[in-house]
Enzyme design. Structure first.
Site, PDB file in Angstrom:
ATOM      1  N   LYS A 138       0.857  -1.178   0.000  1.00 58.75           N
ATOM      2  CA  LYS A 138       0.000   0.000   0.000  1.00 58.75           C
ATOM      3  C   LYS A 138       0.895   1.230   0.000  1.00 58.75           C
ATOM      4  CE  LYS A 138      -4.210   2.068   1.801  1.00 58.75           C
ATOM      5  NZ  LYS A 138      -3.861   3.348   1.266  1.00 58.75           N
ATOM      6  N   ARG A 159      -7.378  11.392  -8.435  1.00 56.87           N
ATOM      7  CA  ARG A 159      -8.588  10.696  -8.013  1.00 56.87           C
ATOM      8  C   ARG A 159      -9.710  11.680  -7.691  1.00 56.87           C
ATOM      9  NH1 ARG A 159     -10.170   8.878  -2.856  1.00 56.87           N
ATOM     10  NH2 ARG A 159     -11.648   7.146  -2.979  1.00 56.87           N
ATOM     11  N   LYS A 322      -6.009  -8.462  -2.471  1.00 54.81           N
ATOM     12  CA  LYS A 322      -7.110  -8.411  -3.423  1.00 54.81           C
ATOM     13  C   LYS A 322      -7.427  -9.846  -3.848  1.00 54.81           C
ATOM     14  CE  LYS A 322      -5.586  -3.934  -5.157  1.00 54.81           C
ATOM     15  NZ  LYS A 322      -4.858  -3.213  -6.209  1.00 54.81           N
TER      16      LYS A 322
HETATM   17  S1  IVH Z   1      -6.401  -0.411  -5.246  1.00 54.32           S
HETATM   18  C1  IVH Z   1     -10.659  -0.762  -5.696  1.00 54.32           C
HETATM   19  N1  IVH Z   1      -3.927  -0.909  -4.596  1.00 54.32           N
HETATM   20  O1  IVH Z   1      -5.067   3.522  -1.472  1.00 54.32           O
HETATM   21  C2  IVH Z   1      -9.390  -0.499  -5.056  1.00 54.32           C
HETATM   22  N2  IVH Z   1      -4.851   1.169  -3.917  1.00 54.32           N
HETATM   23  O2  IVH Z   1      -7.925   3.723  -0.229  1.00 54.32           O
HETATM   24  C3  IVH Z   1      -8.766   0.727  -5.554  1.00 54.32           C
HETATM   25  N3  IVH Z   1      -3.259   2.621  -2.716  1.00 54.32           N
HETATM   26  O3  IVH Z   1      -6.754   5.704  -3.584  1.00 54.32           O
HETATM   27  C4  IVH Z   1      -7.402   1.001  -5.063  1.00 54.32           C
HETATM   28  N4  IVH Z   1      -1.563   1.248  -2.807  1.00 54.32           N
HETATM   29  O4  IVH Z   1      -4.209   5.863  -3.505  1.00 54.32           O
HETATM   30  C5  IVH Z   1      -4.935  -0.031  -4.519  1.00 54.32           C
HETATM   31  N5  IVH Z   1      -1.726  -1.494  -4.127  1.00 54.32           N
HETATM   32  C6  IVH Z   1      -2.738  -0.612  -4.052  1.00 54.32           C
HETATM   33  C7  IVH Z   1      -2.589   0.646  -3.426  1.00 54.32           C
HETATM   34  C8  IVH Z   1      -3.682   1.501  -3.368  1.00 54.32           C
HETATM   35  C9  IVH Z   1      -1.971   2.439  -2.403  1.00 54.32           C
HETATM   36  C10 IVH Z   1      -4.036   3.839  -2.354  1.00 54.32           C
HETATM   37  C11 IVH Z   1      -4.677   4.532  -3.517  1.00 54.32           C
HETATM   38  C12 IVH Z   1      -6.158   4.512  -3.249  1.00 54.32           C
HETATM   39  C13 IVH Z   1      -6.216   4.272  -1.788  1.00 54.32           C
HETATM   40  C14 IVH Z   1      -7.470   3.489  -1.498  1.00 54.32           C
END
Ligand code: IVH
Length: 708
Positions: A138, A159, A322
């Protein structure tokens, strides 16, 4: 997916006046540059030297200058295009940009909680096989949506609220890790999503530059509180040239709009396949990303990455799990803008908010004064923190930290906790309601000696070196060092014990140590106590340069001590010299002069010197340099091997007092090599070069002026 013919798309852009040969060369150069930039910026394994890349780049620029029609927006030369914008246009996302649900349990159990939820929602029986997941990092940056049409980057958007973001295409084009044109086969339309961020090293460098600008009086510049904040500043830069100077990086992890399979789009079955495709198109995908089965492997990932966290060159605040299968993702669906198939599993936060209860000043072992914020206890970076460094006076004022403020405290890895900045609400309070602006005390809080800040230095230092309790251990170790008073056997552990037990407070206490006191110390046998008493006694007969050096005066190293001793001849003359007189000494500038003068201006330091002399520390005083002969000025000596009576340092002292230079290696310019027992290659070299070789007796004769 369709295979794009690069030459075809380039020739489409060319007008009839552009020769086909130029178009072909430009297309070929473009392909080469894209490939090498990808190897360099994304894969971190360049195949050609930078100079060769630059040469190809300049050649492409030349062709484009001669044939402007070839200068397409996806050309590698066009990363920093265009003028500064007035404002950002709004972009409505074709597919909303969602957020991820955060698992509230930050212990490993949080991973099992997610897996159980997924299994329950999928209606899986207890004996049904493990669910497959993709585990990602993350990243702590900003989410971006990158839209590619026919493989060419046409729009980058933030975003925003998830529905509408801002068009930041200009600044994002400067990010070298984001391809302007995808590599390989591409669908007609694809939106790649991911995180733009700033590496910690780039962040530090940027802040350093920002501090310089502020110091130079540039009022509109600011220092960024963390890499995320700096990345946001760079992305929202209206001027692409400034954005380009703030290096950003990118990781791809998600998909927005994409042409459906029946219209030439890709037919993917898993999240993992996306990531592999993103990588093939030229995007960075974090190497830690991996597939996992069931809760146990999720937990293992969380633990592994947790340990790795501080070694990564960028900030992460957790991991993301995921569900890998896109079909299962669809079955799971969403609850209020958050997918049920993904979760963010955090690590302990490295930044927290708390209150400043007081600002104290600590004195380090070397006399450096550091302002420290005393905090309302706060759990940050995995421990409870009650103190955080404010670094120095300038930093404290720049951040404008006051007692009573709510501040952001950061603790990352083993780094000492620091106050990053004040919350705007605190900073905005009227002056009367806030504590006073911090200013460094001009007296050492430990010993009361004067605290001085030298020009060009950020830190204040206590000048009570010999007296200050905070500096005791360091001062004693330095005094006892081989090149200073050479008290054999007085090492780290012993000094630690003596000071902690308050047997030794200042240097003169050393010479009061008796056998019985010493023998009572831990790990101190009678025999070693006797040895130390003898060593202390022997150290009393010394030289003025050694004594001066041993006092640990800031900026007075061995050679300055020698220069001072040589120039003034007597200690009292040095102690009473004003700065102007000190400046007359060879090789002594204002910084050293101020430091020496400040040292002897402290009554405490003078007392220590007097007490040392009273306990029998002595040396041969000499005439001031003006009258002292320097018979060996201009001569260079090299000493090698073991001399029968003099140590190498003693021989060196004697030679330097007589004005000679003592070098470490033999050359044609060497006047004499002084060789003792077991002299090695230096002796061979002297003989080969025909440099005269003498023994200790010969050296003493020269020093007495009988030869040379
Ligand atoms: S997926 C449907 N993957 O976290 C899921 N987000 O709270 C959409 N982020 O706005 C996001 N690392 O800025 C995803 N490996 C990752 C991520 C990630 C950081 C951030 C991103 C997003 C926020 C979601």
């Amino acid at each position: 997916m369709t295979k794009r013919d690069p030459a075809a798309s380039d020739s489409a852009a060319r007008d009839s006046a552009t020769p086909a040969s130029a178009a072909r060369e430009a297309a070929a150069l473009g392909e080469q540059l894209r490939r090498h930039a990808h190897l360099y910026y994304v894969l971190d394994s360049p195949e050609i030297p930078d100079a060769e890349y630059d040469r190809l780049f300049r050649r492409l620029e030349e062709i484009e200058a001669a044939h402007p029609a070839l200068r397409t927006p996806d050309s590698p030369t066009q990363r920093v295009g265009g003028k500064a914008l007035e404002s950002f246009a709004k972009v409505r996302h074709k597919v909303p940009m969602l957020s991820i649900r955060t698992e509230t349990d930050i212990t490993p159990a949080g991973a099992s909680a997610f897996d159980s939820r997924v299994r329950r929602e999928l209606g899986l029986a207890e004996d049904a096989p493990q669910v497959e997941y993709v585990c990602e990092l993350k990243f702590d940056g900003l989410a971006l949506n990158l839209r590619y049409e026919a493989g060419v980057l046409v729009q980058a958007a933030t975003r925003g609220d998830g529905q509408v973001g801002e068009d930041v295409t200009q600044s994002i084009r400067t990010v070298q890790q984001i391809p302007l044109r995808l590599l390989g086969e591409v669908p007609p339309v694809v939106e790649v999503r991911g995180e733009v961020y700033m590496r910690r090293d780039a962040f530090e460098k940027l802040n350093e530059r920002q501090r310089e600008k502020i110091a130079a009086g540039r009022k509109n510049e600011k220092v960024f509180v963390n890499p995320r904040n700096a990345a946001a500043g760079a992305v929202r830069q209206l001027d692409p040239a400034i954005a380009a100077s703030r290096p950003l990086a990118f990781f791809a992890y998600g998909l927005g709009e994409v042409t459906p399979p029946d219209q030439g789009g890709p037919d993917w079955a898993t999240q993992f396949e996306w990531l592999q495709q993103f990588h093939a198109w030229g995007f960075p995908v974090a190497s830690q990303t991996q597939r996992a089965r069931g809760a146990i492997e999720l937990i293992a990932f969380h633990e592994t990455v947790g340990r790795l966290r501080d070694t990564l060159p960028y900030d992460i605040d957790g991991v993301v799990y995921k569900v890998d299968s896109l079909a299962l993702q669809q079955r799971l669906g969403f609850v209020s803008r958050e997918p049920r198939w993904a979760v963010a599993h955090k690590f302990p936060a490295q930044e927290q908010i708390t209150e400043v209860l007081a600002i104290e000043v600590q004195v380090g072992r070397t006399g450096k004064l550091t302002p420290v914020a005393k905090l309302a206890p706060i759990f940050v970076g995995g421990v409870t923190v009650t103190n955080a460094t404010l670094h120095n006076e300038d930093e404290t004022r720049r951040k404008d930290v006051r007692v009573g403020d709510q501040v952001i405290v950061r603790r990352a890895g083993d780094v000492i906790p620091e106050v990053v900045g004040v919350l705007p609400e605190s900073a905005a309070r009227p002056e009367g309601e806030r504590g006073p602006v911090f200013s460094m005390p001009r007296q050492c809080p430990v010993c009361g000696s004067e605290a001085l800040r030298e020009e060009g230095e950020a830190d204040y230092r206590c000048t009570g070196g010999l007296f200050c309790a905070a500096q005791r251990k360091e001062a004693i170790l330095h005094f006892a060092a081989r090149r200073a008073m050479d008290i054999e056997g007085l090492g780290d552990r012993l000094v630690e014990q003596m000071v902690d037990a308050q047997i030794v407070r200042t240097l003169p206490d050393l010479y009061k140590l008796g056998l019985s006191t010493l023998a009572a110390l831990e790990r101190m046998a009678d025999k070693s106590a006797k040895k130390l008493v003898d060593a202390l006694e022997a150290s009393k007969k010394t030289t003025l340069p050694r004594f001066l050096f041993g006092l640990g005066i800031r900026h007075v190293g061995e050679s300055t001590a020698r220069d001072l001793a040589l120039h003034f001849g007597k200690l009292d003359a040095i102690m009473d010299a004003d700065e102007a007189q000190l400046l007359e000494v060879n090789d002594i500038g204002p910084v050293v002069a101020t430091s020496v003068h400040a040292f002897f201006a402290q009554p405490h330091n003078r007392e220590v010197v007097e007490q040392l002399r009273a306990s029998g520390v002595r040396w041969d005083e000499a005439e001031p340099a003006a009258r002292a002969p320097k018979p060996l000025a201009g001569k260079t000596f090299v000493i090698t091997g073991t001399l029968p009576t003099l140590t190498r340092d003693e021989a060196k002292d004697k030679l330097e007092t007589a004005g000679a230079k003592v070098a470490g290696s033999v050359s044609k310019k060497t006047d004499y090599v002084v060789a003792g027992e077991e002299a090695g290659s230096k002796l061979d070299k002297a003989q080969a070069l025909g440099v005269p070789v003498i023994d200790e007796a010969g050296l003493l004769r020269i020093l007495q002026g009988e030869a040379g």
